[in-house]
Each structure stands twice: as structure tokens, then as C-alpha cells.
Design a protein around this motif. Sequence first.
Motif, mmCIF file in Angstrom:
data_model
loop_
_atom_site.group_PDB
_atom_site.id
_atom_site.type_symbol
_atom_site.label_atom_id
_atom_site.label_comp_id
_atom_site.label_asym_id
_atom_site.label_seq_id
_atom_site.Cartn_x
_atom_site.Cartn_y
_atom_site.Cartn_z
ATOM 1 N N SER A 7 -39.940 -30.913 35.686
ATOM 2 C CA SER A 7 -40.605 -30.284 36.828
ATOM 3 C C SER A 7 -41.927 -29.636 36.450
ATOM 4 O O SER A 7 -42.627 -29.120 37.298
ATOM 5 N N TRP A 8 -42.241 -29.669 35.155
ATOM 6 C CA TRP A 8 -43.400 -28.983 34.588
ATOM 7 C C TRP A 8 -43.431 -27.519 35.015
ATOM 8 O O TRP A 8 -44.437 -26.959 35.397
ATOM 9 N N GLY A 9 -42.260 -26.902 34.943
ATOM 10 C CA GLY A 9 -42.180 -25.478 35.213
ATOM 11 C C GLY A 9 -41.014 -25.140 36.116
ATOM 12 O O GLY A 9 -40.624 -25.942 36.967
ATOM 13 N N ALA A 10 -40.444 -23.957 35.908
ATOM 14 C CA ALA A 10 -39.325 -23.512 36.732
ATOM 15 C C ALA A 10 -39.237 -22.001 36.658
ATOM 16 O O ALA A 10 -39.595 -21.387 35.654
ATOM 17 N N THR A 11 -38.778 -21.404 37.756
ATOM 18 C CA THR A 11 -38.548 -19.963 37.761
ATOM 19 C C THR A 11 -37.183 -19.671 37.139
ATOM 20 O O THR A 11 -36.375 -20.585 36.913
ATOM 21 N N LEU A 12 -36.921 -18.403 36.900
ATOM 22 C CA LEU A 12 -35.619 -18.010 36.363
ATOM 23 C C LEU A 12 -34.505 -18.417 37.324
ATOM 24 O O LEU A 12 -33.445 -18.892 36.904
ATOM 25 N N SER A 13 -34.753 -18.270 38.619
ATOM 26 C CA SER A 13 -33.747 -18.664 39.620
ATOM 27 C C SER A 13 -33.495 -20.164 39.583
ATOM 28 O O SER A 13 -32.350 -20.625 39.699
ATOM 29 N N ASP A 14 -34.573 -20.953 39.429
ATOM 30 C CA ASP A 14 -34.419 -22.408 39.329
ATOM 31 C C ASP A 14 -33.528 -22.770 38.143
ATOM 32 O O ASP A 14 -32.626 -23.610 38.254
ATOM 33 N N LEU A 15 -33.805 -22.138 37.012
ATOM 34 C CA LEU A 15 -33.045 -22.440 35.797
ATOM 35 C C LEU A 15 -31.587 -22.006 35.933
ATOM 36 O O LEU A 15 -30.685 -22.693 35.457
ATOM 37 N N ARG A 16 -31.362 -20.882 36.594
ATOM 38 C CA ARG A 16 -29.979 -20.428 36.811
ATOM 39 C C ARG A 16 -29.199 -21.447 37.628
ATOM 40 O O ARG A 16 -28.041 -21.745 37.338
ATOM 41 N N ARG A 17 -29.835 -21.988 38.668
ATOM 42 C CA ARG A 17 -29.152 -22.986 39.502
ATOM 43 C C ARG A 17 -28.834 -24.245 38.700
ATOM 44 O O ARG A 17 -27.778 -24.848 38.858
#
Length: 201
Positions: A7-17
Motif C-alpha cells: 500500500s506504500w504506507g499504512a496507519t497504525l489502525s490499518d496495521l492493527r486490522r
Amino acid sequence: MRILRQSWGATLSDLRREIGLSPTALRQQLTLLERDGLVQRALARGRPGRPAIVYQPTTAAGPGSEEGFAALLTAVLRTMEEQGPERFGQILEGVATRLAADHGRIARIPHAEVRIRAALAVLFDVADEAAVTGGGREYEIVLRTCSLLPVAQQFRGLCAITRRLLGTLVGADVEQLESIAQGAPRCRFRLTLPGDAGAAT
């Protein structure tokens, strides 16, 4: 790293999901990746409210870096091997000791599973895909891919140094039950913690 590259980047919430780890465990792994120059932070603007922090792979973590590192590691190991089996073993042991000392803070993480995942983040670029099961004193780790497989197939000592370093970082006895380099469909490790180490899990 796989998720960040895709995704060339992710937020902490994205990674948690995607991964299912706690925010604390994720932050610890991201801190390690940032320190090693593989991940950087950026602000995601264009949305209402406070900009979100996005974790992005750096160019050092871009496509092809694993292949380049594998080639370099193969050359280094071949040169070391030319020193003879006894010297080769001594050098590998020294490397494990040095790396464990460089990442000594991991051994001080009180929760065993968080400590294991932090150690995996140091050792494997596919650590986010690792399955960690168990509790108390006994844990099992399963990895279904190995980015250094060509190297590990030529130099079985690479698996030994991985076990040694994993055990030192986590503070556990490590037994490798299966190895992709030896034809198994996965790498599987059993970790046994000392008698009082499971209390903080």
C-alpha cells in the motif's frame, strides 16, 4: 513490511486490522524498523481533523533489497567459510552475540509474546506474517516464507545463528522443528522460557 510495501504506507489502525497485534506491540515493531532505516513516518493530509501518521517503507526497504542483501550475505558467508569450519563457527557465534547485544532492550520487554514478536521483527522481514501461539513457558512460531532461502540452503549455519539469536533476544531455549531450507513447507520453532518467565505473558 509486506503490507507497507503493497500500500506504500499504512496507519497504525490499518496495521492493527491487517495483523491483529496490539497498538503497543505494533509501535515496538515499527520503532525497530524506523531505527533500522526501513520505515519512515509521514502525515496523511486531505482528511478532516488531525492528520494521521502514516508509516511508509523507505527506499532501503524497496523492491529488490532482499535480493541484494542475499547476494551480499552469500559472498560474506563464502569468504568466512574459506577460513575453515572451526573459524566459521566462531565468527557466526560472534555475530549472534553482537547482534543480541545491539538489540538487548528486547530482552527487557516483560510480556513474552511481545518480546517474541519484537525479536522476529529484527530477524525476519516477513515477521508480520509469523504465527505465534502458546502461552506461559511454551510458545511456537511458524513462518511460511523465507526471504533468505537461497542463502540458507547453501549455508545451514544461517539457520543455527537465527536460532541462537532468537533464543538470546527472547531469553528462551529454541528448537527448530521444521525448516523450509531442508524441504519443509514452513519454518517452525519451539521456544521454552525459564520457569519464572511466563508470569508476565
